[in-house]
Scaffold this active site. Sequence first.
Site, short mmCIF file in Angstrom:
data_model
loop_
_atom_site.label_atom_id
_atom_site.label_comp_id
_atom_site.label_asym_id
_atom_site.label_seq_id
_atom_site.Cartn_x
_atom_site.Cartn_y
_atom_site.Cartn_z
N GLY A 11 0.79 -1.23 0.00
CA GLY A 11 0.00 0.00 0.00
C GLY A 11 0.82 1.27 0.00
N GLY A 15 1.86 0.88 -5.05
CA GLY A 15 0.61 0.13 -4.94
C GLY A 15 -0.61 1.02 -5.02
N HIS A 237 23.07 5.29 1.49
CA HIS A 237 22.87 6.74 1.45
C HIS A 237 24.00 7.44 2.20
CE1 HIS A 237 20.95 10.67 1.89
NE2 HIS A 237 20.02 10.28 1.04
N ARG A 298 25.05 9.54 -5.19
CA ARG A 298 25.13 8.98 -3.84
C ARG A 298 26.24 7.96 -3.67
NH1 ARG A 298 18.64 8.38 -2.46
NH2 ARG A 298 18.28 10.63 -2.21
#
Length: 671
Positions: A11, A15, A237, A298
């Site tokens: 979700g 999604g 990161h 990065r």
Amino acid sequence: MSEPRVLVIGGGLAGLAATMRLAELGIGVDLVSLVPVKRSHSVCAQGGINSVNAMTRQQGDSEWKHFDDTVYGGDFLQHQPPVKEMTEWAPKIVDLLDRLGVPFNRTPEGHRDQRRFGGTLYKRTAFAGATTGQQLLYALDEQVRRWEVEGKVKKWEFWDFLEPVLDSSGRCRGAVCQDMVTMAFRTFAADATIIATGGCGLVYGRSTMSMVCTGSAASRAYQAGARYGNGEFIQVHPTAIPGADKLRLMSESARGEGGRVWVPRTPHDARDPRDIAEVDRYYFLEDRYPKYGNLVPRDIATREIFDICTTDGLSVEKDRLCVYLDLTHIPRETLDRKLGGILEIYEKFQGVDPRAVPMKIFPAVHYSMGGLWVDYQKNAAGGLEEGSPRNQQTNIPGLYAIGECDYQYHGANRLGANSLLSCIFSGLFCASGVVASAHGSRKLAAEESTNLFAAAMRRQESRHESLLARRLGTENPYQLHLELGNLMTRVATVVRRNEQLTAAYAEVCTLEDRWKRCALSDSGNWTNQNVVFTKALGDMFPIAKLILKGALERDECRGAHYKPALAMPGIAATDLAGQYREAQEWCDRFEQNTKRWLKSTIASHGADGDPQIVFEDVDTSLLPPRPRLYGLIGGELIEEVWKERQKKAALNGSGSAAGTAQTAAVAGPSA
């Protein structure tokens, strides 16, 4: 009469975008989420979303340059048609989000404000303070809830995906899921199933990812036969808050708004950083990368921070590796308006006001460029054929993957603020093809024999019951997870060495064997988090093994995958003739490396549990590979020599090895 129905697992932004678009196209959707949708990991995204915009166009920017930056930043490891399509959709997607009510920051004139992110020289990134992911997620959830009211969408929150249900032909016909509250099992018949479950950060123990980012859903699809691409490419990161429990992201937006990374020139200088004079500070990213400064890609920023602390011994603290991220020169009002969300996080967990005192940060595992292998259909313009059932489909017919859990868009290194774009784009774009697939199957999933679904559910019930019965086991799953995370962080993050990877693979196999002897402290059948975690841990080992094996077999440096013994250093000669000779040799080696290694690593789950690795050519038909030279010593001369070679090759009509050897078929990769 039954109608086609689609099952979306996850979700988050991908999604929700897919669910919204599918409902708009008239398809009923079951949306399954491990957590309440508004708690999905997308809510943690901070910095922004990329697209060309009116301001950057005035400076000469274009969708093609966004495409070029993305492919160049990813070290050319992406199939190019999907990336081209994504960057062309980007302005429309940001405009759509604006119309849906996302509270993007505005300029005094009322235009969307933009910031610059790493790997580009343009301010392409639209943002909502430093909580962009949250604002995008809430906006899309609001649209999905509209379709819930209309009866087109049904949400199943606190449900865990356990396995795809495959028919005798190998087509996905739905899935088995489990209620995390009642622990009940249920099958979902679906004419297409979409996996949108994010990354696998918990394989590394501590990371910037949420505690639900175990990678278990992708692993379960992989174990069921789905292929997994470029698993070894894990983004670390550059800037996160070190912590004992987890690592908390300090967004690239801090550097996009002018934040500066530095260390004292005196190792472990004990003075308050505010008392250290400019002459005693080393702004190493600005010094080594004058063109991009603190906004190099990065993978490069991470290696530089790691190197300055370990090799150069200039860590701020003696007993903990870290550097300063300094925002103190920026007005407080600007910081609160543009970065308030992340500054509050730092202040809460460190007890220091980052508006007044430089932050202490260090790199952390953050994102997976790799993921489930997905297909695409190329069109005549070099982008994607909208509406093709192949777009975003795994090698299992009827099973799709979108968002971070697919491997399609970021190659060997993701540029900041492209993740939110790729999530939303893949969700929106794949929907029409998913509808075509759902309508194109020989019969609806709801009409399949109940025996197919009953057998799959019995398998999962049996696995569950066998785990609950392990009360006399000798192993602690939480201790095993700690050992796995420490091992993976040590050998498969910033620096990789073959001897360590080989030993680590054997150790992961041992940990996996020990997992079979785990004891569960909770044998209950109500909200049993112990058994849920133990299942997820068991599914981390296949992912860990394909990461390690892919890293071991890829004998080169590319993007986030770095082996010091195979690095291509800059030019060392001081005389002009020597420099030119070294530049020629560098280009020779680059062409050889491109011919050998510009390929996707594709893993299949072997019968013995070991990943079977093959390499797949990359479609570079739109943009020929070229040396990735951010700040490399002698890079200007190498670039000049490379362009001379390309010009000669074009005149001869032959093309260079780097430009032609890896071009895939026009239709894209085959399943």
